[in-house]
Design a protein around this motif. Sequence first.
Motif, PDB file in Angstrom:
ATOM      1  N   ASP A 133      11.134  -1.720  -8.688  1.00  0.00           N
ATOM      2  CA  ASP A 133      11.487  -1.160  -9.987  1.00  0.00           C
ATOM      3  C   ASP A 133      12.987  -1.266 -10.250  1.00  0.00           C
ATOM      4  O   ASP A 133      13.414  -1.354 -11.392  1.00  0.00           O
ATOM      5  N   LYS A 134      13.775  -1.212  -9.185  1.00  0.00           N
ATOM      6  CA  LYS A 134      15.231  -1.338  -9.302  1.00  0.00           C
ATOM      7  C   LYS A 134      15.748  -2.167  -8.134  1.00  0.00           C
ATOM      8  O   LYS A 134      15.272  -2.035  -7.008  1.00  0.00           O
ATOM      9  N   ILE A 135      16.720  -2.995  -8.441  1.00  0.00           N
ATOM     10  CA  ILE A 135      17.397  -3.793  -7.426  1.00  0.00           C
ATOM     11  C   ILE A 135      18.893  -3.614  -7.643  1.00  0.00           C
ATOM     12  O   ILE A 135      19.368  -3.696  -8.775  1.00  0.00           O
ATOM     13  N   PHE A 136      19.608  -3.341  -6.558  1.00  0.00           N
ATOM     14  CA  PHE A 136      21.062  -3.298  -6.697  1.00  0.00           C
ATOM     15  C   PHE A 136      21.727  -4.026  -5.540  1.00  0.00           C
ATOM     16  O   PHE A 136      21.166  -4.160  -4.456  1.00  0.00           O
ATOM     17  N   ALA A 137      22.908  -4.526  -5.831  1.00  0.00           N
ATOM     18  CA  ALA A 137      23.712  -5.244  -4.840  1.00  0.00           C
ATOM     19  C   ALA A 137      25.150  -4.802  -5.034  1.00  0.00           C
ATOM     20  O   ALA A 137      25.757  -5.086  -6.055  1.00  0.00           O
ATOM     21  N   SER A 138      25.667  -4.079  -4.078  1.00  0.00           N
ATOM     22  CA  SER A 138      27.021  -3.563  -4.186  1.00  0.00           C
ATOM     23  C   SER A 138      27.984  -4.473  -3.438  1.00  0.00           C
ATOM     24  O   SER A 138      27.950  -4.547  -2.217  1.00  0.00           O
ATOM     25  N   LEU A 139      28.817  -5.177  -4.187  1.00  0.00           N
ATOM     26  CA  LEU A 139      29.825  -6.083  -3.618  1.00  0.00           C
ATOM     27  C   LEU A 139      29.219  -7.093  -2.656  1.00  0.00           C
ATOM     28  O   LEU A 139      29.748  -7.370  -1.586  1.00  0.00           O
ATOM     29  N   THR A 140      28.086  -7.642  -3.044  1.00  0.00           N
ATOM     30  CA  THR A 140      27.361  -8.585  -2.187  1.00  0.00           C
ATOM     31  C   THR A 140      27.326  -9.987  -2.754  1.00  0.00           C
ATOM     32  O   THR A 140      27.369 -10.957  -2.005  1.00  0.00           O
ATOM     33  N   VAL A 141      27.258 -10.126  -4.060  1.00  0.00           N
ATOM     34  CA  VAL A 141      26.951 -11.420  -4.648  1.00  0.00           C
ATOM     35  C   VAL A 141      28.003 -12.490  -4.397  1.00  0.00           C
ATOM     36  O   VAL A 141      27.701 -13.678  -4.448  1.00  0.00           O
ATOM     37  N   PHE A 142      29.229 -12.117  -4.071  1.00  0.00           N
ATOM     38  CA  PHE A 142      30.223 -13.157  -3.830  1.00  0.00           C
ATOM     39  C   PHE A 142      30.001 -13.877  -2.503  1.00  0.00           C
ATOM     40  O   PHE A 142      30.651 -14.864  -2.211  1.00  0.00           O
ATOM     41  N   TYR A 143      29.042 -13.424  -1.696  1.00  0.00           N
ATOM     42  CA  TYR A 143      28.648 -14.138  -0.478  1.00  0.00           C
ATOM     43  C   TYR A 143      27.494 -15.111  -0.735  1.00  0.00           C
ATOM     44  O   TYR A 143      27.097 -15.846   0.149  1.00  0.00           O
ATOM     45  N   VAL A 144      26.930 -15.071  -1.921  1.00  0.00           N
ATOM     46  CA  VAL A 144      25.758 -15.884  -2.251  1.00  0.00           C
ATOM     47  C   VAL A 144      26.217 -17.192  -2.889  1.00  0.00           C
ATOM     48  O   VAL A 144      26.946 -17.194  -3.882  1.00  0.00           O
ATOM     49  N   LYS A 145      25.755 -18.299  -2.326  1.00  0.00           N
ATOM     50  CA  LYS A 145      26.151 -19.621  -2.826  1.00  0.00           C
ATOM     51  C   LYS A 145      25.411 -20.002  -4.101  1.00  0.00           C
ATOM     52  O   LYS A 145      25.952 -20.661  -4.968  1.00  0.00           O
ATOM     53  N   ASN A 146      24.146 -19.595  -4.223  1.00  0.00           N
ATOM     54  CA  ASN A 146      23.342 -19.974  -5.380  1.00  0.00           C
ATOM     55  C   ASN A 146      22.934 -18.706  -6.139  1.00  0.00           C
ATOM     56  O   ASN A 146      21.854 -18.162  -5.922  1.00  0.00           O
ATOM     57  N   LEU A 147      23.811 -18.254  -7.021  1.00  0.00           N
ATOM     58  CA  LEU A 147      23.541 -17.021  -7.765  1.00  0.00           C
ATOM     59  C   LEU A 147      22.327 -17.153  -8.666  1.00  0.00           C
ATOM     60  O   LEU A 147      21.576 -16.196  -8.837  1.00  0.00           O
ATOM     61  N   GLN A 148      22.130 -18.322  -9.236  1.00  0.00           N
ATOM     62  CA  GLN A 148      20.986 -18.503 -10.126  1.00  0.00           C
ATOM     63  C   GLN A 148      19.687 -18.273  -9.357  1.00  0.00           C
ATOM     64  O   GLN A 148      18.777 -17.607  -9.846  1.00  0.00           O
ATOM     65  N   GLN A 149      19.589 -18.787  -8.136  1.00  0.00           N
ATOM     66  CA  GLN A 149      18.394 -18.572  -7.314  1.00  0.00           C
ATOM     67  C   GLN A 149      18.201 -17.086  -7.018  1.00  0.00           C
ATOM     68  O   GLN A 149      17.088 -16.566  -7.120  1.00  0.00           O
ATOM     69  N   LEU A 150      19.290 -16.398  -6.691  1.00  0.00           N
ATOM     70  CA  LEU A 150      19.190 -14.962  -6.396  1.00  0.00           C
ATOM     71  C   LEU A 150      18.734 -14.192  -7.634  1.00  0.00           C
ATOM     72  O   LEU A 150      17.799 -13.394  -7.565  1.00  0.00           O
ATOM     73  N   PHE A 151      19.376 -14.431  -8.774  1.00  0.00           N
ATOM     74  CA  PHE A 151      19.022 -13.690  -9.987  1.00  0.00           C
ATOM     75  C   PHE A 151      17.600 -14.020 -10.449  1.00  0.00           C
ATOM     76  O   PHE A 151      16.875 -13.145 -10.921  1.00  0.00           O
ATOM     77  N   GLN A 152      17.179 -15.273 -10.307  1.00  0.00           N
ATOM     78  CA  GLN A 152      15.793 -15.627 -10.655  1.00  0.00           C
ATOM     79  C   GLN A 152      14.824 -14.930  -9.708  1.00  0.00           C
ATOM     80  O   GLN A 152      13.774 -14.441 -10.143  1.00  0.00           O
ATOM     81  N   GLY A 153      15.164 -14.875  -8.420  1.00  0.00           N
ATOM     82  CA  GLY A 153      14.326 -14.161  -7.460  1.00  0.00           C
ATOM     83  C   GLY A 153      14.237 -12.681  -7.796  1.00  0.00           C
ATOM     84  O   GLY A 153      13.169 -12.072  -7.721  1.00  0.00           O
ATOM     85  N   ASN A 154      15.360 -12.092  -8.192  1.00  0.00           N
ATOM     86  CA  ASN A 154      15.362 -10.686  -8.596  1.00  0.00           C
ATOM     87  C   ASN A 154      14.464 -10.478  -9.807  1.00  0.00           C
ATOM     88  O   ASN A 154      13.692  -9.517  -9.866  1.00  0.00           O
ATOM     89  N   ARG A 155      14.575 -11.374 -10.753  1.00  0.00           N
ATOM     90  CA  ARG A 155      13.752 -11.250 -11.972  1.00  0.00           C
ATOM     91  C   ARG A 155      12.260 -11.279 -11.632  1.00  0.00           C
ATOM     92  O   ARG A 155      11.470 -10.519 -12.182  1.00  0.00           O
ATOM     93  N   ILE A 156      11.876 -12.159 -10.721  1.00  0.00           N
ATOM     94  CA  ILE A 156      10.480 -12.261 -10.307  1.00  0.00           C
ATOM     95  C   ILE A 156      10.031 -11.008  -9.559  1.00  0.00           C
ATOM     96  O   ILE A 156       8.913 -10.528  -9.741  1.00  0.00           O
ATOM     97  N   CYS A 157      10.923 -10.456  -8.746  1.00  0.00           N
ATOM     98  CA  CYS A 157      10.574  -9.286  -7.924  1.00  0.00           C
ATOM     99  C   CYS A 157      10.569  -7.980  -8.707  1.00  0.00           C
ATOM    100  O   CYS A 157      10.039  -6.984  -8.239  1.00  0.00           O
TER     101      CYS A 157
END
Length: 124
Positions: free
Chosen positions: A71-95
């Motif tokens: 129902d909720k997803i959060f990432a605190s100061l994490t995304v700058f370690y992710v190389k493919n943000l689009q993949q992460l955000f698309q995965g979040n959207r699906i989840c």
Amino acid sequence: IGNVKGLRVLDEGCGFGDHLSKLTARKPAELFGLDASQKLIAFAGQQNTPNSQFAVHNLNNPLPFENEHFDKIFASLTVFYVKNLQQLFQGNRICLNPQQPSQIVSIPPCFFDACFNTYLSVFV
């Protein structure tokens, strides 16, 4: 992150589980934490956080969850370690549960433009 009572919450980059531990007072249905560090996940698992699970997972890989699981997803100061943000955000959207989609991402100012533009390309 607002009301989490009865909700399923994912913390991406949970570290030692401190944020999820603090959410237990708000009575969520399920808390799940992911982090790339095996040592931090081991420590998080020792915190005795009710209704919680922790797993080692690199956010550069697809998320290991079924559709509409959270129902909720959060990432605190994490995304700058992710190389493919689009993949992460698309995965979040699906989840995310489409009845209650809520995603919170904490981004340091120096990364804001790149992250925000990628986020918009996926969610808007």
